[in-house]
Scaffold this motif. Structure first.
Motif, PDB file in Angstrom:
ATOM      1  N   ILE A 266       0.838  -1.207   0.000  1.00  0.00           N
ATOM      2  CA  ILE A 266       0.000   0.000   0.000  1.00  0.00           C
ATOM      3  C   ILE A 266       0.870   1.252   0.000  1.00  0.00           C
ATOM      4  O   ILE A 266       0.632   2.202  -0.764  1.00  0.00           O
ATOM      5  N   LEU A 267       1.901   1.277   0.856  1.00  0.00           N
ATOM      6  CA  LEU A 267       2.765   2.455   0.896  1.00  0.00           C
ATOM      7  C   LEU A 267       3.550   2.610  -0.400  1.00  0.00           C
ATOM      8  O   LEU A 267       3.798   3.735  -0.856  1.00  0.00           O
ATOM      9  N   LEU A 268       3.920   1.501  -1.033  1.00  0.00           N
ATOM     10  CA  LEU A 268       4.572   1.588  -2.343  1.00  0.00           C
ATOM     11  C   LEU A 268       3.640   2.222  -3.370  1.00  0.00           C
ATOM     12  O   LEU A 268       4.068   3.039  -4.199  1.00  0.00           O
ATOM     13  N   ALA A 269       2.358   1.864  -3.322  1.00  0.00           N
ATOM     14  CA  ALA A 269       1.389   2.446  -4.252  1.00  0.00           C
ATOM     15  C   ALA A 269       1.214   3.942  -4.002  1.00  0.00           C
ATOM     16  O   ALA A 269       1.090   4.738  -4.949  1.00  0.00           O
ATOM     17  N   VAL A 270       1.211   4.324  -2.729  1.00  0.00           N
ATOM     18  CA  VAL A 270       1.119   5.745  -2.390  1.00  0.00           C
ATOM     19  C   VAL A 270       2.347   6.487  -2.927  1.00  0.00           C
ATOM     20  O   VAL A 270       2.239   7.573  -3.507  1.00  0.00           O
ATOM     21  N   ALA A 271       3.525   5.900  -2.737  1.00  0.00           N
ATOM     22  CA  ALA A 271       4.753   6.514  -3.248  1.00  0.00           C
ATOM     23  C   ALA A 271       4.717   6.640  -4.766  1.00  0.00           C
ATOM     24  O   ALA A 271       5.148   7.659  -5.331  1.00  0.00           O
ATOM     25  N   LYS A 272       4.207   5.620  -5.424  1.00  0.00           N
ATOM     26  CA  LYS A 272       4.105   5.642  -6.889  1.00  0.00           C
ATOM     27  C   LYS A 272       3.213   6.788  -7.350  1.00  0.00           C
ATOM     28  O   LYS A 272       3.577   7.571  -8.236  1.00  0.00           O
ATOM     29  N   TRP A 273       2.040   6.913  -6.746  1.00  0.00           N
ATOM     30  CA  TRP A 273       1.109   7.957  -7.170  1.00  0.00           C
ATOM     31  C   TRP A 273       1.698   9.342  -6.902  1.00  0.00           C
ATOM     32  O   TRP A 273       1.612  10.244  -7.748  1.00  0.00           O
ATOM     33  N   MET A 274       2.304   9.513  -5.742  1.00  0.00           N
ATOM     34  CA  MET A 274       2.857  10.823  -5.406  1.00  0.00           C
ATOM     35  C   MET A 274       4.041  11.179  -6.296  1.00  0.00           C
ATOM     36  O   MET A 274       4.203  12.340  -6.694  1.00  0.00           O
ATOM     37  N   ALA A 275       4.859  10.190  -6.627  1.00  0.00           N
ATOM     38  CA  ALA A 275       5.994  10.451  -7.516  1.00  0.00           C
ATOM     39  C   ALA A 275       5.528  10.860  -8.902  1.00  0.00           C
ATOM     40  O   ALA A 275       6.179  11.679  -9.569  1.00  0.00           O
ATOM     41  N   GLU A 276       4.403  10.301  -9.333  1.00  0.00           N
ATOM     42  CA  GLU A 276       3.876  10.593 -10.670  1.00  0.00           C
ATOM     43  C   GLU A 276       2.976  11.829 -10.676  1.00  0.00           C
ATOM     44  O   GLU A 276       2.573  12.296 -11.746  1.00  0.00           O
ATOM     45  N   ASN A 277       2.651  12.334  -9.489  1.00  0.00           N
ATOM     46  CA  ASN A 277       1.780  13.518  -9.386  1.00  0.00           C
ATOM     47  C   ASN A 277       2.390  14.523  -8.406  1.00  0.00           C
ATOM     48  O   ASN A 277       1.714  15.059  -7.523  1.00  0.00           O
ATOM     49  N   ARG A 278       3.674  14.785  -8.594  1.00  0.00           N
ATOM     50  CA  ARG A 278       4.421  15.623  -7.657  1.00  0.00           C
ATOM     51  C   ARG A 278       3.818  17.013  -7.501  1.00  0.00           C
ATOM     52  O   ARG A 278       3.888  17.610  -6.416  1.00  0.00           O
ATOM     53  N   ASN A 279       3.258  17.525  -8.548  1.00  0.00           N
ATOM     54  CA  ASN A 279       2.738  18.894  -8.485  1.00  0.00           C
ATOM     55  C   ASN A 279       1.547  19.048  -7.551  1.00  0.00           C
ATOM     56  O   ASN A 279       1.190  20.170  -7.177  1.00  0.00           O
ATOM     57  N   SER A 280       0.922  17.930  -7.173  1.00  0.00           N
ATOM     58  CA  SER A 280      -0.227  18.003  -6.266  1.00  0.00           C
ATOM     59  C   SER A 280       0.159  17.732  -4.814  1.00  0.00           C
ATOM     60  O   SER A 280      -0.707  17.682  -3.944  1.00  0.00           O
ATOM     61  N   ILE A 281       1.458  17.578  -4.548  1.00  0.00           N
ATOM     62  CA  ILE A 281       1.923  17.280  -3.198  1.00  0.00           C
ATOM     63  C   ILE A 281       2.678  18.496  -2.655  1.00  0.00           C
ATOM     64  O   ILE A 281       3.809  18.781  -3.055  1.00  0.00           O
ATOM     65  N   GLU A 282       2.048  19.197  -1.761  1.00  0.00           N
ATOM     66  CA  GLU A 282       2.618  20.435  -1.212  1.00  0.00           C
ATOM     67  C   GLU A 282       3.703  20.157  -0.178  1.00  0.00           C
ATOM     68  O   GLU A 282       4.738  20.824  -0.144  1.00  0.00           O
ATOM     69  N   HIS A 283       3.460  19.162   0.688  1.00  0.00           N
ATOM     70  CA  HIS A 283       4.390  18.882   1.782  1.00  0.00           C
ATOM     71  C   HIS A 283       5.480  17.902   1.347  1.00  0.00           C
ATOM     72  O   HIS A 283       5.281  17.085   0.438  1.00  0.00           O
ATOM     73  N   ASN A 284       6.617  17.977   2.015  1.00  0.00           N
ATOM     74  CA  ASN A 284       7.609  16.926   1.872  1.00  0.00           C
ATOM     75  C   ASN A 284       7.036  15.638   2.464  1.00  0.00           C
ATOM     76  O   ASN A 284       6.314  15.664   3.466  1.00  0.00           O
ATOM     77  N   VAL A 285       7.369  14.503   1.860  1.00  0.00           N
ATOM     78  CA  VAL A 285       6.859  13.224   2.354  1.00  0.00           C
ATOM     79  C   VAL A 285       8.033  12.278   2.573  1.00  0.00           C
ATOM     80  O   VAL A 285       8.883  12.090   1.700  1.00  0.00           O
ATOM     81  N   LYS A 286       8.054  11.687   3.761  1.00  0.00           N
ATOM     82  CA  LYS A 286       9.067  10.690   4.101  1.00  0.00           C
ATOM     83  C   LYS A 286       8.367   9.331   4.202  1.00  0.00           C
ATOM     84  O   LYS A 286       7.451   9.147   4.998  1.00  0.00           O
ATOM     85  N   PHE A 287       8.800   8.396   3.373  1.00  0.00           N
ATOM     86  CA  PHE A 287       8.222   7.047   3.348  1.00  0.00           C
ATOM     87  C   PHE A 287       9.123   6.121   4.155  1.00  0.00           C
ATOM     88  O   PHE A 287      10.279   5.887   3.794  1.00  0.00           O
ATOM     89  N   ILE A 288       8.600   5.604   5.240  1.00  0.00           N
ATOM     90  CA  ILE A 288       9.374   4.756   6.142  1.00  0.00           C
ATOM     91  C   ILE A 288       8.956   3.301   5.951  1.00  0.00           C
ATOM     92  O   ILE A 288       7.836   2.907   6.297  1.00  0.00           O
ATOM     93  N   PHE A 289       9.847   2.498   5.382  1.00  0.00           N
ATOM     94  CA  PHE A 289       9.634   1.058   5.270  1.00  0.00           C
ATOM     95  C   PHE A 289      10.482   0.416   6.374  1.00  0.00           C
ATOM     96  O   PHE A 289      11.692   0.248   6.234  1.00  0.00           O
ATOM     97  N   GLN A 290       9.831   0.084   7.468  1.00  0.00           N
ATOM     98  CA  GLN A 290      10.523  -0.238   8.711  1.00  0.00           C
ATOM     99  C   GLN A 290      10.703  -1.735   8.920  1.00  0.00           C
ATOM    100  O   GLN A 290       9.761  -2.527   8.815  1.00  0.00           O
ATOM    101  N   SER A 291      11.898  -2.096   9.280  1.00  0.00           N
ATOM    102  CA  SER A 291      12.229  -3.468   9.660  1.00  0.00           C
ATOM    103  C   SER A 291      11.797  -3.748  11.102  1.00  0.00           C
ATOM    104  O   SER A 291      11.601  -2.837  11.907  1.00  0.00           O
ATOM    105  N   ALA A 292      11.635  -5.039  11.417  1.00  0.00           N
ATOM    106  CA  ALA A 292      11.619  -5.533  12.806  1.00  0.00           C
ATOM    107  C   ALA A 292      10.544  -4.937  13.702  1.00  0.00           C
ATOM    108  O   ALA A 292      10.820  -4.537  14.830  1.00  0.00           O
ATOM    109  N   GLU A 293       9.300  -4.923  13.227  1.00  0.00           N
ATOM    110  CA  GLU A 293       8.214  -4.499  14.115  1.00  0.00           C
ATOM    111  C   GLU A 293       7.868  -5.574  15.132  1.00  0.00           C
ATOM    112  O   GLU A 293       7.409  -5.269  16.230  1.00  0.00           O
TER     113      GLU A 293
END
Length: 386
Positions: A108-135
Motif C-alpha cells: 500500500i505504501l509503495l502504491a502511495v509513493a508511486k502515485w505521489m511520484a507521478e503527481n508531484r505537483n499536487s503534493i505540497e508537503h515533503n513526504v518521508k516514506f518509512i519502510f521499517q524493519s523488525a516491528e
C-alpha cells in the motif's frame, strides 16, 4: 484521482503484495525485501535517505516543502508455518509467513509513493516514506529509527494497520491511548526440592509458583483502576521431571500489558514486590528479569480529529468508526512518543479475512487496499500548511 485510477493503483499494489507474501523474511533479516522496495522507489525517482538497512527510507520533496509528513509501513514477517489455500502466492519460505499483514502495509505504501511520484505537483508537503524493519521483535525497528533521528525533521507521522478485528468497510481510530504496552517477564524460583513422599523436608517451588500466579492476577483485579485496561498473563510454566520428585527450580514466563505508562510501571513494580515477598515467605530464592517491549500507543487528539475529518470527507461519513482501546501492541508507539500523529485501523473482517492476526491461516482482504491508499494520499494532501 478518479475511481479507475485508484482501482488500477490498487491492482498494482496487489501484485507487489503477493510477491512479498511469497517471499517473507523474519525481523531484522528483510534484506531481499529491502532490495525489492529499493528497486521500485529508485525507479520512481525518489530520494533515498541513509539509515541502517534493512530499513528503507525514501523522500519526496513537496512543492512548498514547509512541512514534512512521514508515512510508515512495517516489512517483517513472522515465524509461522503458513496454512490454507492462497493460490499463487503462498509463502515459499518454510516456517515463515506474513501472518499479520505487513506485506499489505508495504504494498500500500509503495502504491502511495508511486502515485505521489507521478503527481508531484499536487503534493505540497515533503513526504518521508518509512519502510521499517523488525516491528515484531524486541528491541523494535521503530525504537532504533527514532534513536537514529528519523523524526527530527518530521512534523507529523501517520500509519495504518489492516485490521481483522474491525468490520470490512470501516476505518477508524481512538484518540489518546489506543493500543497497549507490552513487556515480558521471566521469574525463576530456586528452592531445595526433594522427594514427593516427604514434602515437609523440601521447599516446593511448584507450590510457590501457584501463589505467584494467583497474586499476579490480583494486581489487575484488585490493585489497578478497573477503568484502565491491564493484563497479566502467564504463558509458560517450566519445572519438574517426574511424578514423585519435587523439583528444585520452577520458571514462569509471562506478559503484561497496559494502556497508560503509569499502569505499566505500577504492574512491573508490583510483580517484583510480590515475587520477592512470596518467595521469602516460603524460604525460596528468586530471580526476575523484565524484557521491556513497546510503550502504549497514544494517538494525538488533534491529529486524530484531522484523520477523522479526512475519512468522513473522502471515504464517507459511515466509514469512520470510533474505536475502543485494544490490548494488542504496536511499535508505532515509539514514533508517537516523539512526534504528533495517528495510527489508523483499516477494517477487513469478513469471509476472506476471518482468521485472526498471527494465525497460520490468516489472510488479507485485498478489496480494502483502495481505501487504504486513498486515505494515505488524502492525509498528505489535506494536511494543513500552518
Amino acid at each position: 484521482m478518479n475511481t479507475d485510477q485508484l482501482r488500477s493503483l490498487a491492482e498494482w499494489s496487489i501484485v507487489h503484495r503477493r510477491f512479498l507474501h511469497k517471499h517473507p523474511e523474519l525481523s531484522g533479516k528483510e534484506f531481499n525485501t529491502y532490495n525489492y522496495i529499493k528497486d521500485i522507489v529508485t525507479e520512481l525517482g525518489l530520494q533515498l535517505a541513509d539509515y541502517p538497512s534493512p530499513n528503507l527510507i525514501a523522500y519526496l520533496p513537496g512543492t512548498v516543502g514547509k512541512k514534512t509528513i512521514a508515512l510508515r509501513a512495517d516489512i517483517d514477517a513472522l515465524p509461522v508455518q503458513e496454512e490454507g489455500g492462497k493460490e499463487g502466492y503462498k509463502s515459499m519460505n518454510p516456517g515463515v509467513s506474513h501472518a499479520c499483514g505487513h506485506d499489505g502495509h508495504t504494498a500500500i505504501l509503495l502504491a502511495v509513493a508511486k502515485w505521489m511520484a507521478e503527481n508531484r505537483n499536487s503534493i505540497e508537503h515533503n513526504v518521508k516514506f518509512i519502510f521499517q524493519s523488525a516491528e515484531e521483535i524486541t528491541p523494535s525497528g521503530a525504537e532504533g529509527l527514532v534513536q537514529a533521528g528519523i523524526l527530527d525533521d518530521v512534523d507529523a507521522i501517520f500509519g495504518i494497520h489492516l485490521w481483522q478485528g474491525l468490520e470490512k468497510g470501516k476505518i477508524g481510530l481512538k484518540p489518546g491511548p489506543m493500543m497497549a504496552s507490552v513487556d515480558d517477564f521471566h521469574v525463576t524460583i530456586d528452592a531445595s526440592g526433594g522427594h514427593g513422599s516427604m514434602p515437609h523436608e523440601t521447599t516446593d517451588p511448584i507450590y510457590i509458583a501457584t501463589h505467584l500466579i494467583q497474586s499476579f492476577q490480583a494486581i489487575t483485579s484488585r490493585q489497578t483502576n478497573p477503568i484502565e485496561p491491564a493484563v497479566i498473563s502467564i504463558g509458560k510454566v517450566d519445572g519438574g521431571s517426574s511424578y514423585s520428585i519435587i523439583p528444585s527450580k520452577v520458571e514462569l514466563y509471562g506478559t503484561m500489558r497496559a494502556v497508560t505508562p503509569e499502569t505499566q510501571a505500577f504492574m512491573k513494580e508490583r510483580i517484583a514486590q510480590q515475587t520477592a515477598g512470596i518467595c521469602s515467605t516460603f524460604s525460596a530464592d528468586h530471580k526476575i528479569e523484565f524484557i521491556e517491549g513497546t510503550p502504549p500507543l497514544v494517538n494525538d487528539p488533534k491529529e486524530s480529529a484531522f484523520v477523522e475529518t479526512v475519512i468522513k470527507e473522502h471515504l464517507g461519513e459511515d466509514v469512520f468508526s470510533l474505536l475502543d482501546s485494544t490490548m494488542a501492541a504496536e511499535d508505532f508507539s515509539f514514533y508517537l512518543q516523539k512526534k504528533q500523529g495517528a495510527f489508523v485501523f483499516v477494517g477487513m473482517k469478513g469471509e476472506k479475512s476471518r482468521y485472526p492476526h498471527h494465525h497460520a491461516k490468516f489472510d488479507l482482504d485485498e478489496d480494502v487496499f483502495e481505501s487504504a491508499i486513498q486515505l494515505f494520499i488524502k492525509i498528505v494532501q489535506d494536511y494543513p500548511s500552518s
